[in-house]
Design a protein around this motif. Structure first.
Motif, PDB file in Angstrom:
ATOM      1  N   GLY A 119       0.593  -0.986  -0.692  1.00  0.00           N
ATOM      2  CA  GLY A 119      -0.408  -0.635  -0.178  1.00  0.00           C
ATOM      3  C   GLY A 119       0.951   1.545   0.541  1.00  0.00           C
ATOM      4  N   ILE A 120       1.692   0.946   1.008  1.00  0.00           N
ATOM      5  CA  ILE A 120       3.203   2.262   0.557  1.00  0.00           C
ATOM      6  C   ILE A 120       3.673   2.862  -0.937  1.00  0.00           C
ATOM      7  N   GLY A 121       3.725   1.479  -1.160  1.00  0.00           N
ATOM      8  CA  GLY A 121       4.891   1.794  -2.154  1.00  0.00           C
ATOM      9  C   GLY A 121       3.819   1.837  -3.324  1.00  0.00           C
ATOM     10  N   CYS A 122       2.640   1.174  -3.019  1.00  0.00           N
ATOM     11  CA  CYS A 122       2.097   2.315  -4.385  1.00  0.00           C
ATOM     12  C   CYS A 122       0.874   3.280  -4.855  1.00  0.00           C
ATOM     13  N   VAL A 123       1.953   4.429  -4.001  1.00  0.00           N
ATOM     14  CA  VAL A 123       1.584   5.526  -3.125  1.00  0.00           C
ATOM     15  C   VAL A 123       2.873   6.492  -4.657  1.00  0.00           C
ATOM     16  N   VAL A 124       4.362   5.891  -4.406  1.00  0.00           N
ATOM     17  CA  VAL A 124       4.763   5.684  -5.965  1.00  0.00           C
ATOM     18  C   VAL A 124       5.169   5.522  -6.833  1.00  0.00           C
ATOM     19  N   ALA A 125       4.671   4.008  -6.934  1.00  0.00           N
ATOM     20  CA  ALA A 125       3.773   3.321  -8.510  1.00  0.00           C
ATOM     21  C   ALA A 125       3.342   1.779  -8.231  1.00  0.00           C
ATOM     22  N   GLN A 126       2.203   1.936  -9.250  1.00  0.00           N
ATOM     23  CA  GLN A 126       1.359   0.718  -8.984  1.00  0.00           C
ATOM     24  C   GLN A 126       1.070   0.720 -10.650  1.00  0.00           C
ATOM     25  N   SER A 127       0.601  -0.697 -10.826  1.00  0.00           N
ATOM     26  CA  SER A 127      -0.308  -1.026 -11.844  1.00  0.00           C
ATOM     27  C   SER A 127      -1.453  -2.626 -10.910  1.00  0.00           C
ATOM     28  N   ILE A 128      -1.863  -2.498 -11.390  1.00  0.00           N
ATOM     29  CA  ILE A 128      -3.005  -3.553 -11.349  1.00  0.00           C
ATOM     30  C   ILE A 128      -3.338  -3.753 -13.019  1.00  0.00           C
ATOM     31  N   SER A 129      -3.194  -5.699 -12.388  1.00  0.00           N
ATOM     32  CA  SER A 129      -3.459  -5.749 -14.173  1.00  0.00           C
ATOM     33  C   SER A 129      -4.586  -7.243 -13.323  1.00  0.00           C
ATOM     34  N   TYR A 130      -5.370  -8.113 -14.929  1.00  0.00           N
ATOM     35  CA  TYR A 130      -5.874  -9.248 -14.711  1.00  0.00           C
ATOM     36  C   TYR A 130      -5.351 -10.450 -15.307  1.00  0.00           C
ATOM     37  N   ASN A 152      -9.071 -16.822 -11.910  1.00  0.00           N
ATOM     38  CA  ASN A 152      -9.326 -16.403 -12.270  1.00  0.00           C
ATOM     39  C   ASN A 152      -8.184 -14.883 -11.281  1.00  0.00           C
ATOM     40  N   GLY A 153      -7.788 -14.266 -11.367  1.00  0.00           N
ATOM     41  CA  GLY A 153      -7.044 -13.313 -10.133  1.00  0.00           C
ATOM     42  C   GLY A 153      -6.720 -11.705 -10.847  1.00  0.00           C
ATOM     43  N   PHE A 154      -6.245 -11.498 -10.215  1.00  0.00           N
ATOM     44  CA  PHE A 154      -5.689  -9.264 -10.363  1.00  0.00           C
ATOM     45  C   PHE A 154      -4.578  -9.373  -9.028  1.00  0.00           C
ATOM     46  N   MET A 155      -3.473  -8.726  -9.660  1.00  0.00           N
ATOM     47  CA  MET A 155      -2.447  -8.737  -9.314  1.00  0.00           C
ATOM     48  C   MET A 155      -2.322  -6.812  -8.779  1.00  0.00           C
ATOM     49  N   VAL A 156      -1.798  -6.269  -7.785  1.00  0.00           N
ATOM     50  CA  VAL A 156      -1.588  -5.332  -7.718  1.00  0.00           C
ATOM     51  C   VAL A 156       0.367  -4.986  -8.106  1.00  0.00           C
ATOM     52  N   SER A 177       1.188  -6.723 -26.449  1.00  0.00           N
ATOM     53  CA  SER A 177       1.420  -4.861 -26.514  1.00  0.00           C
ATOM     54  C   SER A 177       2.286  -4.592 -25.150  1.00  0.00           C
ATOM     55  N   SER A 178       2.086  -3.667 -24.759  1.00  0.00           N
ATOM     56  CA  SER A 178       2.467  -3.215 -23.218  1.00  0.00           C
ATOM     57  C   SER A 178       1.815  -3.635 -22.298  1.00  0.00           C
ATOM     58  N   LYS A 179       0.370  -3.815 -22.799  1.00  0.00           N
ATOM     59  CA  LYS A 179      -0.217  -4.103 -21.478  1.00  0.00           C
ATOM     60  C   LYS A 179      -0.767  -5.670 -21.461  1.00  0.00           C
ATOM     61  N   ILE A 180      -0.739  -6.691 -22.746  1.00  0.00           N
ATOM     62  CA  ILE A 180      -1.248  -8.004 -22.783  1.00  0.00           C
ATOM     63  C   ILE A 180      -0.232  -8.379 -23.305  1.00  0.00           C
ATOM     64  N   SER A 181      -0.049  -9.555 -22.409  1.00  0.00           N
ATOM     65  CA  SER A 181       1.232 -11.021 -22.626  1.00  0.00           C
ATOM     66  C   SER A 181       0.123 -12.191 -22.773  1.00  0.00           C
ATOM     67  N   MET A 182       0.662 -13.721 -23.263  1.00  0.00           N
ATOM     68  CA  MET A 182      -0.262 -14.455 -23.345  1.00  0.00           C
ATOM     69  C   MET A 182       0.844 -15.312 -22.527  1.00  0.00           C
ATOM     70  N   ASN A 183       0.759 -17.043 -22.369  1.00  0.00           N
ATOM     71  CA  ASN A 183       1.390 -17.743 -21.963  1.00  0.00           C
ATOM     72  C   ASN A 183       1.297 -19.514 -22.311  1.00  0.00           C
ATOM     73  N   SER A 184       1.956 -20.084 -23.146  1.00  0.00           N
ATOM     74  CA  SER A 184       1.679 -21.686 -22.618  1.00  0.00           C
ATOM     75  C   SER A 184       2.548 -22.468 -22.159  1.00  0.00           C
ATOM     76  N   SER A 185       2.171 -23.527 -22.219  1.00  0.00           N
ATOM     77  CA  SER A 185       2.736 -24.781 -21.491  1.00  0.00           C
ATOM     78  C   SER A 185       1.945 -25.934 -21.774  1.00  0.00           C
ATOM     79  N   LEU A 186       3.504 -26.948 -21.656  1.00  0.00           N
ATOM     80  CA  LEU A 186       3.076 -28.390 -21.504  1.00  0.00           C
ATOM     81  C   LEU A 186       4.350 -28.790 -20.470  1.00  0.00           C
ATOM     82  N   SER A 236      -2.664 -11.838 -19.707  1.00  0.00           N
ATOM     83  CA  SER A 236      -2.275 -10.494 -18.293  1.00  0.00           C
ATOM     84  C   SER A 236      -2.806  -9.442 -19.328  1.00  0.00           C
ATOM     85  N   ILE A 237      -3.314  -8.784 -18.113  1.00  0.00           N
ATOM     86  CA  ILE A 237      -3.661  -7.739 -18.933  1.00  0.00           C
ATOM     87  C   ILE A 237      -3.446  -6.418 -17.747  1.00  0.00           C
ATOM     88  N   ARG A 238      -3.113  -5.386 -17.978  1.00  0.00           N
ATOM     89  CA  ARG A 238      -2.688  -4.409 -17.049  1.00  0.00           C
ATOM     90  C   ARG A 238      -3.367  -3.392 -17.836  1.00  0.00           C
TER      91      ARG A 238
END
Length: 305
Positions: free
Chosen positions: A21-32, A56-60, A275-284, A302-304
């Motif tokens: 919470g303190i760090g988010c004052v300086v810099a933060q991003s929220i991703s789905y 499904n989840g969200f990351m700060v 893009s700068s906001k969207i990435s994808m991955n796959s695994s086997l 991941s979508i920022r």
């Protein structure tokens, strides 16, 4: 000991969240963040279990700390597999006591070949001293789906070199029990893990990484789960100016269920930055022991925001 570690884990999560919470004052991003995984395997049963999980989840994210919450939605065609903080565990589901009751008398043990034997559905277990049977639920017409236990994850970047080549981070994961053991969608107890990850870049676009985490699993009503150490070692390489990432890894655990060889698997992955906001991955992944699924296929995104 477990309850103390769970309390420490909750305190650690709260501490990281407060720092976040303190760090988010300086810099933060929220991703789905989302992912879908398909797994299949017989484990140490005689019939295959197929499972599909949708997370499904969200990351700060702050400058050094990331915190996330995710909830899985799970489909299974048998009740023998429980979904825990680290994925699927072949506990026997609603009849998990059968694994504990058969300790030391499992078919295949001592017969050569290193096999751990197979439980069938319904199953008969030959006991050298007396006749006994293990009857598992008939799964010919079994289909079930439900939300699984939510998990809270946090990591702290302890060391990061100026050029970004070396990174050491501390990780914590807490699973919150909200599902029943009866249908195989949870173990019914809290799970907590704490560990560290080390990543080293070399030759410009190559990476080696090692991940270690100590887990404290809550026991199921009739089955004691050991507190394992999970480990992973892998290699990745970025291509096309960092747009693509290919990887391979070996992952496993120390013993989780007494007298059953622990999970061990090898996997390969492919990631792409759209893009700068969207990435994808796959695994086997391919399981190397009977406690692992035979095959696991996953795709994530991941979508920022």
């Amino acid at each position: 000991m477990r309850s103390q570690m769970i309390k420490i884990g909750v305190m650690l999560m709260v501490t990281l969240a407060s720092h976040q919470g303190i760090g988010c004052v300086v810099a933060q991003s929220i991703s789905y963040n989302g992912s879908m995984h398909y797994t299949t395997g017989s484990y140490f049963f005689t019939e295959n279990t197929e499972s599909v999980s949708f997370l499904n989840g969200f990351m700060v994210s702050g400058s050094r700390i990331n915190a996330s919450l995710s909830v899985p939605f799970i489909y299974q065609n048998s009740p023998w597999i429980s979904y825990g903080a680290t994925g699927y565990l072949p506990t026997g589901g609603s009849q998990h006591g059968s694994l504990a009751d058969s300790s030391g008398n499992r078919p295949g043990r001592g017969q050569g070949g290193g096999g751990m034997g197979k439980f069938s559905s319904p199953a008969s277990l030959a006991n050298n001293s007396s006749d006994s049977t293990i009857n598992l639920t008939d799964t010919l017409s079994y289909n079930s789906y439900s939300f699984g236990d939510p998990s809270v994850y946090a990591n702290y970047n302890l060391i990061r070199s100026n050029n970004g080549a070396t990174s050491l981070q501390l990780n914590a994961n807490l699973k919150i029990p909200m599902t029943s053991t009866d249908n195989g969608f949870g173990t019914g107890e809290w799970d907590f893990g704490f560990g560290a990850s080390l990543s080293q870049r070399f030759l410009s676009n190559n990476f080696l990484y090692v991940d270690l985490m100590k887990w404290w699993y809550g026991d199921m009503p009739d089955l004691k789960l050991q507190d394992p150490l999970s480990y992973s070692i892998g290699y990745s390489r970025s291509l096309a100016n960092g747009k693509w990432l290919v990887s391979t890894s070996l992952s496993g655990f120390t013993e989780i269920i007494n007298d059953y060889e622990p999970p061990l698997s090898v996997s390969t992955g492919l990631g792409y930055i759209i893009s700068s906001k969207i990435s994808m991955n796959s695994s086997l992944s391919f399981g190397l022991t009977e406690s692992s699924s035979d095959v696991a296929l996953g795709v994530g995104w991941s979508i920022r925001l």
